[in-house]
Write a protein that holds these residues in place. Structure first.
Motif, PDB file in Angstrom:
ATOM      1  N   TYR A 121      18.385  -6.180  52.064  1.00 16.17           N
ATOM      2  CA  TYR A 121      17.500  -6.559  53.164  1.00 16.17           C
ATOM      3  C   TYR A 121      17.102  -5.384  54.031  1.00 16.17           C
ATOM      4  CZ  TYR A 121      19.282 -11.018  51.643  1.00 16.17           C
ATOM      5  OH  TYR A 121      19.648 -12.084  50.879  1.00 16.17           O
ATOM      6  N   HIS A 164      23.368   2.970  51.645  1.00 15.66           N
ATOM      7  CA  HIS A 164      24.076   1.992  52.468  1.00 15.66           C
ATOM      8  C   HIS A 164      25.223   1.327  51.711  1.00 15.66           C
ATOM      9  CE1 HIS A 164      21.784   2.426  56.117  1.00 15.66           C
ATOM     10  NE2 HIS A 164      20.720   2.589  55.351  1.00 15.66           N
ATOM     11  N   VAL A 165      25.134   1.284  50.386  1.00 13.14           N
ATOM     12  CA  VAL A 165      26.286   0.842  49.603  1.00 13.14           C
ATOM     13  C   VAL A 165      27.413   1.855  49.752  1.00 13.14           C
ATOM     14  CG1 VAL A 165      27.138   0.535  47.235  1.00 13.14           C
ATOM     15  CG2 VAL A 165      25.014  -0.556  47.938  1.00 13.14           C
ATOM     16  N   SER A 201      19.081   1.999  49.534  1.00 16.89           N
ATOM     17  CA  SER A 201      20.054   0.930  49.308  1.00 16.89           C
ATOM     18  C   SER A 201      21.395   1.486  48.837  1.00 16.89           C
ATOM     19  CB  SER A 201      19.524  -0.059  48.278  1.00 16.89           C
ATOM     20  OG  SER A 201      18.408  -0.745  48.798  1.00 16.89           O
ATOM     21  N   GLU A 255      31.164  -1.026  54.570  1.00 14.41           N
ATOM     22  CA  GLU A 255      30.981  -2.052  55.607  1.00 14.41           C
ATOM     23  C   GLU A 255      30.162  -1.556  56.797  1.00 14.41           C
ATOM     24  OE1 GLU A 255      31.906  -5.294  55.588  1.00 14.41           O
ATOM     25  OE2 GLU A 255      32.442  -4.946  53.493  1.00 14.41           O
ATOM     26  N   LEU A 274      23.971  -0.865  56.295  1.00 11.75           N
ATOM     27  CA  LEU A 274      23.121  -2.053  56.318  1.00 11.75           C
ATOM     28  C   LEU A 274      23.273  -2.817  55.007  1.00 11.75           C
ATOM     29  CD1 LEU A 274      19.846  -0.388  57.647  1.00 11.75           C
ATOM     30  CD2 LEU A 274      21.418  -1.789  58.967  1.00 11.75           C
ATOM     31  N   HIS A 275      22.812  -4.052  54.993  1.00 12.35           N
ATOM     32  CA  HIS A 275      22.817  -4.816  53.749  1.00 12.35           C
ATOM     33  C   HIS A 275      21.833  -4.141  52.789  1.00 12.35           C
ATOM     34  CE1 HIS A 275      22.180  -8.026  50.857  1.00 12.35           C
ATOM     35  NE2 HIS A 275      23.328  -8.527  51.290  1.00 12.35           N
ATOM     36  N   PRO A 276      22.258  -3.787  51.563  1.00  5.85           N
ATOM     37  CA  PRO A 276      21.406  -2.992  50.679  1.00  5.85           C
ATOM     38  C   PRO A 276      20.128  -3.682  50.215  1.00  5.85           C
ATOM     39  CG  PRO A 276      23.568  -3.365  49.688  1.00  5.85           C
ATOM     40  CD  PRO A 276      23.584  -3.998  51.027  1.00  5.85           C
ATOM     41  N   SER A 311      16.654  -2.755  57.176  1.00 10.28           N
ATOM     42  CA  SER A 311      16.109  -3.069  58.494  1.00 10.28           C
ATOM     43  C   SER A 311      14.608  -2.823  58.479  1.00 10.28           C
ATOM     44  CB  SER A 311      16.765  -2.178  59.562  1.00 10.28           C
ATOM     45  OG  SER A 311      16.370  -0.842  59.382  1.00 10.28           O
TER      46      SER A 311
END
Length: 184
Positions: free
Chosen positions: A150, A138-139, A135, A143, A146-148, A152
């Motif tokens: 949720y 991805h932070v 997470s 942009e 991925l959303h941290p 994939s």
């Protein structure tokens, strides 16, 4: 069954009250995501479409977005294996195994209690740190990541596979001298 649950609870308390547990937790929970964040910032600086042709310092192209961050979680495997070894060694150094076997004479129950306690501790720590690492990666991508929360499906599958990998390594190290047959 009551004595077995008491043995598991005793082993959980023994593990979580040790200093080495908290040092390993701090190391894995703080350092591993920090390293992943640094790596993600360097990926974001290069661009996620970087190849060896565009950036000569790369040996190969960056992985697809779903797989970014997965290379950072291997750092946490070594402290978990060391943790298992330290737990096993401390049984002998502090004569804790002798005391445990005086209180609970069934070697099978002691062995099972130790295995379950180590599996519970390593599973929880592994899932938390691996999820946090991916997470935070991805932070760090901003942009483009991925959303941290949720992620994939591929990332979640890898989180569970990596946690399973850690579960299988550290308890083996922690079972240094306890065998169910009583010969250890």
């Amino acid at each position: 069954m009551k004595t077995f649950s008491r043995t598991v609870r005793f082993e959980l308390i023994k593990i979580t009250s040790s200093r080495v547990w908290w040092v390993i937790c701090t190391l894995v929970v703080a350092v591993q995501p920090f390293l992943a964040y640094i790596l993600a910032k360097s990926y974001a600086q290069m661009g996620l479409d970087a190849t060896p042709e565009t950036h000569p310092g790369l040996a190969e192209a960056l992985p697809p977005l779903d797989y970014i961050g997965l290379e950072s979680i291997l750092f946490g495997l070594l402290p978990m294996v060391v943790f298992g070894g330290i737990i096993g060694a401390s049984e002998f150094k502090h004569h804790e195994l002798r005391t445990t076997l005086l209180c609970q004479s069934s070697h099978i129950q002691v062995f099972g209690g130790k295995v379950i306690a180590l599996l519970v501790c390593t599973t929880l720590l592994s899932l938390i740190t691996i999820w946090a690492t991916i997470s935070i990666t991805h932070v760090g991508l901003g942009e483009e990541g991925l959303h941290p929360l949720y992620l994939s499906t591929i990332a979640w599958q890898y989180i569970f596979f990596a946690a399973l990998n850690r579960k299988l390594f550290s308890p083996k190290m922690g079972m240094g001298g306890v065998s169910p047959s009583g010969s250890g």
